[in-house]
Design a protein around this motif. Structure first.
Motif, PDB file in Angstrom:
ATOM      1  N   GLU A  87       0.844  -1.194   0.000  1.00 25.71           N
ATOM      2  CA  GLU A  87       0.000   0.000   0.000  1.00 25.71           C
ATOM      3  C   GLU A  87       0.875   1.238   0.000  1.00 25.71           C
ATOM      4  N   ASP A  88       0.598   2.163  -0.913  1.00 22.16           N
ATOM      5  CA  ASP A  88       1.355   3.395  -1.006  1.00 22.16           C
ATOM      6  C   ASP A  88       0.916   4.337   0.114  1.00 22.16           C
ATOM      7  N   ALA A  89       1.845   4.605   1.027  1.00 26.34           N
ATOM      8  CA  ALA A  89       1.506   5.479   2.148  1.00 26.34           C
ATOM      9  C   ALA A  89       1.665   6.947   1.781  1.00 26.34           C
ATOM     10  N   GLY A  90       2.036   7.236   0.553  1.00 29.39           N
ATOM     11  CA  GLY A  90       2.229   8.609   0.121  1.00 29.39           C
ATOM     12  C   GLY A  90       2.876   8.617  -1.240  1.00 29.39           C
ATOM     13  N   PRO A  91       3.324   9.780  -1.705  1.00 28.44           N
ATOM     14  CA  PRO A  91       3.928   9.867  -3.033  1.00 28.44           C
ATOM     15  C   PRO A  91       5.235   9.089  -3.105  1.00 28.44           C
ATOM     16  N   ALA A  92       5.587   8.678  -4.321  1.00 30.67           N
ATOM     17  CA  ALA A  92       6.825   7.929  -4.533  1.00 30.67           C
ATOM     18  C   ALA A  92       8.028   8.814  -4.254  1.00 30.67           C
ATOM     19  N   LEU A  93       9.152   8.166  -4.055  1.00 32.62           N
ATOM     20  CA  LEU A  93      10.379   8.918  -3.821  1.00 32.62           C
ATOM     21  C   LEU A  93      10.663   9.871  -4.961  1.00 32.62           C
ATOM     22  N   PRO A  94      11.057  11.098  -4.667  1.00 33.85           N
ATOM     23  CA  PRO A  94      11.493  11.991  -5.740  1.00 33.85           C
ATOM     24  C   PRO A  94      12.843  11.532  -6.266  1.00 33.85           C
ATOM     25  N   LEU A  95      13.288  12.198  -7.311  1.00 35.50           N
ATOM     26  CA  LEU A  95      14.583  11.864  -7.881  1.00 35.50           C
ATOM     27  C   LEU A  95      15.681  12.068  -6.847  1.00 35.50           C
ATOM     28  N   GLN A  96      16.647  11.168  -6.877  1.00 34.09           N
ATOM     29  CA  GLN A  96      17.804  11.339  -5.999  1.00 34.09           C
ATOM     30  C   GLN A  96      18.641  12.493  -6.536  1.00 34.09           C
ATOM     31  N   ARG A  97      18.917  13.443  -5.683  1.00 30.84           N
ATOM     32  CA  ARG A  97      19.638  14.630  -6.137  1.00 30.84           C
ATOM     33  C   ARG A  97      21.054  14.250  -6.534  1.00 30.84           C
ATOM     34  N   GLY A  98      21.514  14.805  -7.640  1.00 30.98           N
ATOM     35  CA  GLY A  98      22.866  14.551  -8.081  1.00 30.98           C
ATOM     36  C   GLY A  98      22.980  14.651  -9.582  1.00 30.98           C
ATOM     37  N   LEU A  99      24.201  14.747 -10.060  1.00 33.63           N
ATOM     38  CA  LEU A  99      24.474  14.866 -11.490  1.00 33.63           C
ATOM     39  C   LEU A  99      25.191  13.624 -11.978  1.00 33.63           C
ATOM     40  N   PRO A 100      24.649  12.921 -12.965  1.00 36.11           N
ATOM     41  CA  PRO A 100      25.354  11.761 -13.520  1.00 36.11           C
ATOM     42  C   PRO A 100      26.611  12.208 -14.254  1.00 36.11           C
ATOM     43  N   CYS A 101      27.742  11.694 -13.826  1.00 37.70           N
ATOM     44  CA  CYS A 101      29.016  12.052 -14.431  1.00 37.70           C
ATOM     45  C   CYS A 101      29.701  10.799 -14.962  1.00 37.70           C
ATOM     46  N   PHE A 102      30.370  10.932 -16.104  1.00 39.49           N
ATOM     47  CA  PHE A 102      30.995   9.812 -16.777  1.00 39.49           C
ATOM     48  C   PHE A 102      32.439  10.126 -17.119  1.00 39.49           C
ATOM     49  N   PRO A 103      33.309   9.118 -17.064  1.00 38.82           N
ATOM     50  CA  PRO A 103      34.715   9.352 -17.411  1.00 38.82           C
ATOM     51  C   PRO A 103      34.941   9.511 -18.902  1.00 38.82           C
ATOM     52  N   SER A 104      33.975   9.065 -19.748  1.00 44.36           N
ATOM     53  CA  SER A 104      34.158   9.187 -21.199  1.00 44.36           C
ATOM     54  C   SER A 104      32.840   9.577 -21.845  1.00 44.36           C
ATOM     55  N   PRO A 105      32.888  10.370 -22.928  1.00 39.81           N
ATOM     56  CA  PRO A 105      31.649  10.754 -23.614  1.00 39.81           C
ATOM     57  C   PRO A 105      30.918   9.551 -24.204  1.00 39.81           C
ATOM     58  N   GLY A 106      31.657   8.533 -24.638  1.00 42.55           N
ATOM     59  CA  GLY A 106      31.017   7.382 -25.254  1.00 42.55           C
ATOM     60  C   GLY A 106      30.046   6.682 -24.321  1.00 42.55           C
ATOM     61  N   SER A 107      30.482   6.422 -23.094  1.00 42.09           N
ATOM     62  CA  SER A 107      29.600   5.762 -22.137  1.00 42.09           C
ATOM     63  C   SER A 107      28.441   6.672 -21.753  1.00 42.09           C
ATOM     64  N   ALA A 108      28.683   7.980 -21.684  1.00 38.45           N
ATOM     65  CA  ALA A 108      27.617   8.922 -21.359  1.00 38.45           C
ATOM     66  C   ALA A 108      26.538   8.909 -22.436  1.00 38.45           C
ATOM     67  N   LEU A 109      26.938   8.941 -23.702  1.00 37.29           N
ATOM     68  CA  LEU A 109      25.967   8.995 -24.789  1.00 37.29           C
ATOM     69  C   LEU A 109      25.234   7.665 -24.946  1.00 37.29           C
ATOM     70  N   ALA A 110      25.934   6.541 -24.734  1.00 34.65           N
ATOM     71  CA  ALA A 110      25.274   5.243 -24.821  1.00 34.65           C
ATOM     72  C   ALA A 110      24.170   5.145 -23.783  1.00 34.65           C
ATOM     73  N   ALA A 111      24.467   5.608 -22.560  1.00 32.79           N
ATOM     74  CA  ALA A 111      23.457   5.561 -21.503  1.00 32.79           C
ATOM     75  C   ALA A 111      22.306   6.514 -21.799  1.00 32.79           C
ATOM     76  N   LEU A 112      22.616   7.731 -22.227  1.00 32.03           N
ATOM     77  CA  LEU A 112      21.561   8.700 -22.515  1.00 32.03           C
ATOM     78  C   LEU A 112      20.718   8.238 -23.701  1.00 32.03           C
ATOM     79  N   GLY A 113      21.365   7.652 -24.719  1.00 31.26           N
ATOM     80  CA  GLY A 113      20.613   7.158 -25.863  1.00 31.26           C
ATOM     81  C   GLY A 113      19.612   6.094 -25.455  1.00 31.26           C
ATOM     82  N   ALA A 114      20.005   5.187 -24.548  1.00 31.97           N
ATOM     83  CA  ALA A 114      19.087   4.163 -24.070  1.00 31.97           C
ATOM     84  C   ALA A 114      17.912   4.788 -23.323  1.00 31.97           C
TER      85      ALA A 114
END
Length: 934
Positions: free
Chosen positions: A639-666
């Motif tokens: 049973e939902d006792a209230g609204p779902a969790l909001p987004l976890q605050r933070g910025l997704p950071c990647f060591p390489s543009p390739g992995s960043a774009l692959a994840a964002l594309g998905a």
């Protein structure tokens, strides 16, 4: 169909009851006589009266014989047992009308309200349909409201009338969309509840707890206590008096209260005795950390199955064996029944893995990125609790925003497909699997393997809307975006960089991922000192995110003098929150990525809040404000006792543009799938399932053991006609004169074909000749074809009516041991024969699924007007695919179906050749009844 008197063992099933407990369902047998008598004598007078319309203290010997001696055909009865006790009985007896049977139930007073009656009805209906029965009727006293409710809420169209003080009920038992939806909804609530019992226990007993540092039992007990578990913990070890400052109990019998979850960490040769002890103590769930079941030359699998069967028979679910453990970070629970050294940070991502090793990888990757989790389930050998069970729970769990699963094997893809499709419409689902998943089994995994065409399993995942990756790192790349950023509203990407060369490379990467470069700024001057550089960067990003054509921003930078990555991350996070659009960053050129990422996490947590996914600071934000309320387990699920969790605050950071774009594309592709119209599940008109079943029943009589039989041309035409599909007429012949006679009957012109399946479509090899318009021409063509094919062998021939010209397509459907029905579509010829340009889908298919299937092959462009040719009648193809998919879904005894070629003209289509093989129907992993995986 069951032979009269033969015990149908395959009807047995473990089932999950409404409250999450388990039980065993099986056909009744004469040996149940004493148990049936005991069941009857424990019932209340009122229950006996409602069942028999009179009171009888004891059943007579004659009644017991009638109730327990059945033929499993005209008279069928099931019992549901808990341990050795019967808790429910359901039966049907065929009436004078062979298509109708009377049905009756009796449920133990102590187990009413657990959904026993509805489960019995579902299993009886499946058995009845198998035996040719199409309708149930029942006589119920008006005051028997519970039984009337079972029938009314089953999803069938129930007719009722009142006659001589009795309510007469009757209904067709053929499955409908509504009855299937009702069954799936009940299954969902029951399985979600069973998982809630495991993840939110009020008490935990560690059996095998040890005082020896470093042992598994010691570690599990320590992690439970140090994690701050809010329930009661009990240590069970017959050789220790005190453990971790608490009294150790010699056995579960000494524990002063009922135990919800037993964590078993004893040698595998002692597990069976411990399970018996748990059964006697009324434990609700087992977490088996003990390994060794995969290393015993097959005997381990047998013992593993016996363990699960015994646990389920006594109402217990099993996580494991060889499990890494269970984690629930809800502050009202704080369960760390795992080998993880610390309770993970709280977040909105839930994780499922199988082997302990992969569970460690997932945990480590989440921890390294500062990515909080809601719950973690390590299923080990996945002997019972599976990813499907976990998804049932997470669908309703308000503390879960995104789901990640790593599969080494998959036991029930059809069920996974329907659950994942439903879950993915509200929460992102990321699945990591290797290319051999489904083809090979890891040690200890006892499931089927697939024989479907390559790519069929991946097609099923795409059809379900999940994001499929190959590694844990790729899974976490996507997870940190969906856990911390809103979904993009489209594919327009704003790209920022302080290097034009780097920006150009990344822009190409955006396009290769199927996204669009909506804005590009690659001349950012960031060597102006941190304060000025951050203002410049933030202003550019804010302007871009205000543009309606921009749906996400990607910032990729080379190191700049005086500018730190954590400062950039903090400012970009502010931009993302202000715009309500996702922003991700890639800090290229950092020599020690690991140290830099750790630095970001450290900066993110400097205010005392829990860490985010490589995020900027959220200092000063309390847990209550960020994380929101929690879920409460109820008897009907979560049973939902209230609204779902909001987004976890933070910025997704990647060591390489390739992995960043692959994840964002998905993520972009997933957001597009989620926003699209998926169509409806519609049955084509003019379908007669009973007529098709009669054709298949007659042909199955020729099948021996696991061999296949091919339908005759007349059987094939009759089966197709039952689904509104027409095969272009043809006729075989044994002489030239017979050929002329058949061609005259069919009507000139005709085509001449060899019967060899490899040559009959090959114009280039002389296997087919077209547009023969008279008898003399047919004589010449027969003679010439015989000469042309002499080097290949001697084959029969046939003549066939000429079809309108059109694009040649192929449709196949198979019954796979793992996936069940698989439908494939492609353009006939080299596209499928040489390039394997097939598209695959798993029924049932929505109108959206069918649209995707027809357009998925690379050569499908030829259907929509190609090189000046008119477009083909695509709606006619889609209608044919819908009929084939429904036929294959309804009839698992169709082992193989192939229509090749199907000529699609500008208006209508023609099926020139059809081959259908029939075999003994497999027991599908996802049947029309609620049953746990065996």
């Amino acid at each position: 169909m069951v032979a009269d008197g033969q015990y149908p063992e395959y009807w047995e099933a473990d089932v999950v009851l409404r409250d999450g407990g388990t039980a065993h369902l099986r056909p009744i047998s004469p040996s149940d006589s004493d148990a049936v008598q005991a069941f009857h004598m424990h019932q209340s007078q009122n229950s006996i009266y409602l069942r028999f319309f009179t009171y009888k203290a004891k059943l007579s010997a004659k009644e017991l014989a009638r109730f327990t001696e059945v033929d499993h055909h005209d008279r069928v009865a099931f019992v549901i047992t808990r341990g050795t006790d019967i808790i429910g009985i359901g039966r049907y007896d065929r009436l004078d009308d062979p298509l109708e049977a009377e049905v009756a139930f009796n449920v133990s007073d102590h187990h009413q309200g657990r959904g026993v009656g509805s489960i019995l009805l579902e299993h009886l209906a499946v058995a009845a349909r198998e035996n040719g029965i199409r309708r149930f009727s029942a006589e119920v006293l008006p005051e028997n409201r519970k039984m009337i409710t079972v029938f009314a809420e089953a999803g069938y169209e129930v007719e009722r009338h009142f006659d001589d003080g009795v309510v007469m009920l009757s209904f067709d038992i053929d499955p409908t969309r509504r009855s299937q939806a009702v069954m799936e909804a009940r299954e969902h609530r029951a399985e979600a509840r069973s998982m809630a019992e495991l993840l939110t226990p009020s008490s935990v007993a560690v059996i095998g707890a040890s005082r020896e540092w470093g042992t598994v039992g010691y570690t599990l007990l320590e992690h439970l206590i140090d994690g701050g578990y809010t329930g009661r913990v009990y240590a069970v070890n017959p050789e220790a008096f005190e453990l971790h400052g608490m009294i150790s109990h010699a056995s579960l019998a000494e524990v002063p209260e009922a135990v919800d979850l037993a964590v078993i960490a004893v040698p595998h040769d002692q597990v069976e005795a411990v399970v018996d002890e748990c059964a006697r103590a009324g434990v609700k769930g087992l977490l088996v950390v003990t390994a060794g079941y995969a290393d015993d030359d097959g005997d381990g699998i047998v013992r593993q199955r016996a363990l699960v069967h015994k646990a389920r028979a006594h109402g217990m679910r099993v996580v494991g064996p060889a499990s890494l453990g269970l984690v629930n970070t809800d502050p009202t629970v704080r369960l760390n029944a795992s080998m993880a050294p610390d309770l993970p940070a709280r977040g909105a991502l839930s994780l499922f893995s199988q082997s302990a090793g992969l569970g460690v990888l997932l945990y480590a990757s989440a921890h390294r990125r500062g990515l909080g989790v809601s719950s973690v389930i390590s299923a080990g050998n996945r002997a019972d609790v599976s990813g499907n069970d976990a998804m049932q729970f997470w669908e309703d769990d308000p503390t879960t925003r995104a789901v990640g699963l790593y599969f080494e094997s998959i036991g029930n893809p059809r069920k996974f497909s329907r659950i994942a499709r439903r879950l993915a419409r509200t929460k992102p689902v990321i699945v990591a699997k290797s290319d051999v998943t489904g083809l090979q089994l890891p040690p200890g995994h006892a499931v089927r393997t697939t024989q479907a065409p390559p790519g069929a399993l991946d097609s099923m995942l795409r059809q379900s809307g999940v994001m499929r990756v190959e590694t844990t790192e790729q899974l976490m790349d996507i997870a940190q975006i969906v856990a911390s950023q809103p979904l993009p509203g489209g594919a327009g990407i704003a790209l920022f960089s302080n290097s034009s060369a780097l920006g150009k490379v990344v822009a190409d990467g955006v396009v290769s991922q199927g996204m669009v470069v909506a804005r590009l700024e690659t001349d950012l001057e960031l060597d102006t000192g941190q304060s000025e550089a951050l203002r410049t960067l933030a202003a550019a990003v804010d302007r871009a995110l205000a543009d309606d054509a921009v749906h996400a921003a990607v910032v990729t930078t080379l190191p700049a003098r005086g500018l730190t990555a954590d400062a950039v991350a903090a400012r970009l996070q502010q931009c993302a929150e202000a715009a309500g659009k996702p922003v991700i960053a890639s800090f290229t050129g950092i020599l020690d990525v690991r140290l830099q990422l750790d630095g970001l996490v450290a900066a993110a947590t400097s205010g005392g809040a829990e860490p985010g996914p490589l995020r900027a600071t959220d200092a000063g934000t309390s847990d209550a404000a960020v994380l929101g309320p929690t879920a409460t387990a109820t008897a009907e699920g979560v049973e939902d006792a209230g609204p779902a969790l909001p987004l976890q605050r933070g910025l997704p950071c990647f060591p390489s543009p390739g992995s960043a774009l692959a994840a964002l594309g998905a993520v972009v592709r997933y957001a597009q799938w989620r926003a699209r119209d998926h169509g409806d599940f519609l049955d084509p008109e003019g379908v007669d399932v009973d007529a098709a079943s009669r054709v298949l029943s007659e042909s199955r009589a020729r099948v021996a053991d696991v061999e296949l039989t091919r339908l005759t041309p007349s059987e094939c035409s009759d089966l197709m006609a039952a689904y509104g599909i027409r095969l272009l007429p043809s006729a075989r012949f044994s002489s030239v004169e017979e050929a002329i006679e058949q061609a005259t009957r069919l009507g000139w012109p005709v085509a001449l074909k060899t019967m060899d399946e490899h040559l009959r479509h090959r114009l280039d090899l002389g296997g087919v000749r077209l547009s023969i318009d008279n008898a003399e021409s047919l004589r010449r063509n027969i003679t010439h074809m015989e000469k042309m094919l002499a080097s290949f062998g001697s084959f029969g021939m046939e003549v066939q009516s000429m079809a309108p010209s059109g694009q040649a397509c192929s449709i196949r459907a198979i019954e796979d041991p793992l996936m069940g029905p698989v439908v494939s579509f492609g353009l006939a010829g080299d596209a499928v024969n040489l390039l394997d340009d097939w598209a695959h889908a798993v029924p049932p298919l929505s109108t959206g699924d069918i649209t995707d299937l027809v357009r998925a092959p690379r050569a499908s462009r030829k259907l929509f007007g190609y090189q000046g040719l008119p477009p083909a009648d695509v709606p006619a193809i889609e209608d044919l695919v819908a009929r084939v998919a429904l036929m294959k879904d309804n009839h698992p005894d169709i082992a193989l179906l192939e229509f090749n070629p199907v000529l699609v003209a500008t208006s209508g289509l023609t099926i020139l050749s059809a081959a259908i093989d029939v075999g003994n129907p497999q027991r599908r992993t996802d049947s029309a009844r609620r049953a746990m995986r065996d």
